[in-house]
Design a protein around this motif. Structure first.
Motif, PDB file in Angstrom:
ATOM      1  N   HIS A 130       4.703   6.748 -11.273  1.00 25.28           N
ATOM      2  CA  HIS A 130       4.094   6.569  -9.954  1.00 25.28           C
ATOM      3  C   HIS A 130       3.637   5.117  -9.836  1.00 25.28           C
ATOM      4  N   VAL A 131       4.065   4.465  -8.747  1.00 27.26           N
ATOM      5  CA  VAL A 131       3.781   3.045  -8.546  1.00 27.26           C
ATOM      6  C   VAL A 131       3.356   2.797  -7.107  1.00 27.26           C
ATOM      7  N   THR A 132       2.812   1.629  -6.870  1.00 25.33           N
ATOM      8  CA  THR A 132       2.564   1.164  -5.514  1.00 25.33           C
ATOM      9  C   THR A 132       3.127  -0.248  -5.405  1.00 25.33           C
ATOM     10  N   ASP A 133       3.477  -0.606  -4.181  1.00 30.83           N
ATOM     11  CA  ASP A 133       4.042  -1.927  -3.881  1.00 30.83           C
ATOM     12  C   ASP A 133       5.416  -2.140  -4.508  1.00 30.83           C
ATOM     13  N   LEU A 134       6.227  -1.093  -4.489  1.00 33.01           N
ATOM     14  CA  LEU A 134       7.639  -1.206  -4.829  1.00 33.01           C
ATOM     15  C   LEU A 134       8.380  -1.307  -3.499  1.00 33.01           C
ATOM     16  N   LEU A 159       5.144  -3.339 -13.571  1.00 31.17           N
ATOM     17  CA  LEU A 159       6.504  -3.221 -14.076  1.00 31.17           C
ATOM     18  C   LEU A 159       7.384  -4.285 -13.452  1.00 31.17           C
ATOM     19  N   GLN A 160       8.465  -4.577 -14.114  1.00 29.48           N
ATOM     20  CA  GLN A 160       9.571  -5.314 -13.500  1.00 29.48           C
ATOM     21  C   GLN A 160      10.677  -4.284 -13.317  1.00 29.48           C
ATOM     22  N   VAL A 161      11.100  -4.088 -12.076  1.00 29.00           N
ATOM     23  CA  VAL A 161      12.097  -3.076 -11.754  1.00 29.00           C
ATOM     24  C   VAL A 161      13.324  -3.770 -11.176  1.00 29.00           C
ATOM     25  N   GLY A 192       0.777  -1.229   0.000  1.00 27.20           N
ATOM     26  CA  GLY A 192       0.000   0.000   0.000  1.00 27.20           C
ATOM     27  C   GLY A 192       0.808   1.278   0.000  1.00 27.20           C
ATOM     28  N   VAL A 193       2.098   1.211  -0.212  1.00 30.33           N
ATOM     29  CA  VAL A 193       2.946   2.402  -0.195  1.00 30.33           C
ATOM     30  C   VAL A 193       3.188   2.861  -1.625  1.00 30.33           C
ATOM     31  N   GLU A 194       2.937   4.151  -1.858  1.00 27.79           N
ATOM     32  CA  GLU A 194       3.179   4.722  -3.175  1.00 27.79           C
ATOM     33  C   GLU A 194       4.566   5.341  -3.218  1.00 27.79           C
ATOM     34  N   SER A 195       5.210   5.201  -4.354  1.00 31.47           N
ATOM     35  CA  SER A 195       6.509   5.835  -4.566  1.00 31.47           C
ATOM     36  C   SER A 195       6.620   6.200  -6.037  1.00 31.47           C
ATOM     37  N   ARG A 211       2.866  -2.109  -9.087  1.00 30.68           N
ATOM     38  CA  ARG A 211       1.707  -1.775  -9.924  1.00 30.68           C
ATOM     39  C   ARG A 211       1.844  -0.331 -10.398  1.00 30.68           C
ATOM     40  N   VAL A 212       1.576  -0.104 -11.665  1.00 34.81           N
ATOM     41  CA  VAL A 212       1.655   1.231 -12.267  1.00 34.81           C
ATOM     42  C   VAL A 212       0.402   2.015 -11.890  1.00 34.81           C
TER      43      VAL A 212
END
Length: 162
Positions: free
Chosen positions: A113-117, A53-55, A28-31, A103-104
């Motif tokens: 902007h993504v979440t769950d990174l 994405l794959q980061v 639940g954290v956005e980055s 997730r994008v």
């Protein structure tokens, strides 16, 4: 061997999100993945048509002394079996690389902007690519029971961290 070490560019950095190298409650954290300004915005064209994405990123805060080239229990818990270096998903592997599948949410210029990174604020990003379903593992993914036990709270909502 001539390619024992390679150089790869840092294409961007993680902005915001997690801090402190914590093991669990990453959900639940956005980055933001902020690409370097020398990239044209068109490098992200079409990205928002994909959900994930794959980061590939670097554990830049690790110490060279942290590399563990031996079998050990995950999280030093004797209830879980000793396993080798390449079974662990952490900063103690030789290359110090992490791979995440956030997730994008949206793209704003060179900010993704993504979440769950699960990379910390300031982490160097080495590569970003959209996830194609066809490149996911083929067949059933199997594992022993201990990873599920160990990671039961990994993706729990970060606001529940005590």
């Amino acid at each position: 061997m001539p390619d024992e070490f390679i150089q790869v560019p840092v294409i961007g950095r993680v902005i915001g999100g997690h801090t402190g190298r914590l093991d669990d409650y990453k959900g639940g954290v956005e980055s933001i993945i902020r690409l370097n300004p020398d990239f044209p915005e068109e490098t992200l064209k079409g990205l928002t048509g994909f959900s994930h994405l794959q980061v590939v990123w670097h554990f830049s805060e690790r110490s060279p002394d942290d590399i563990a080239l031996h079998a050990r229990s995950p999280r030093d818990n004797p209830a879980w079996p000793e396993t080798g270096t390449f079974v662990h998903h952490n900063h103690r592997r030789p290359a110090g690389l992490g791979v995440s599948f956030p997730r994008v949410l949206r793209v704003d210029g060179l900010d993704v902007h993504v979440t769950d990174l699960d990379a910390d604020d300031g982490t160097p990003v080495i590569d970003v690519v959209v996830v194609f379903q066809e490149f996911l593992p083929r067949g059933n993914v199997t594992q022993p029971s201990w990873p599920s036990e160990m990671l039961q709270d990994y993706w729990s909502d970060a606001s529940k961290r005590s």
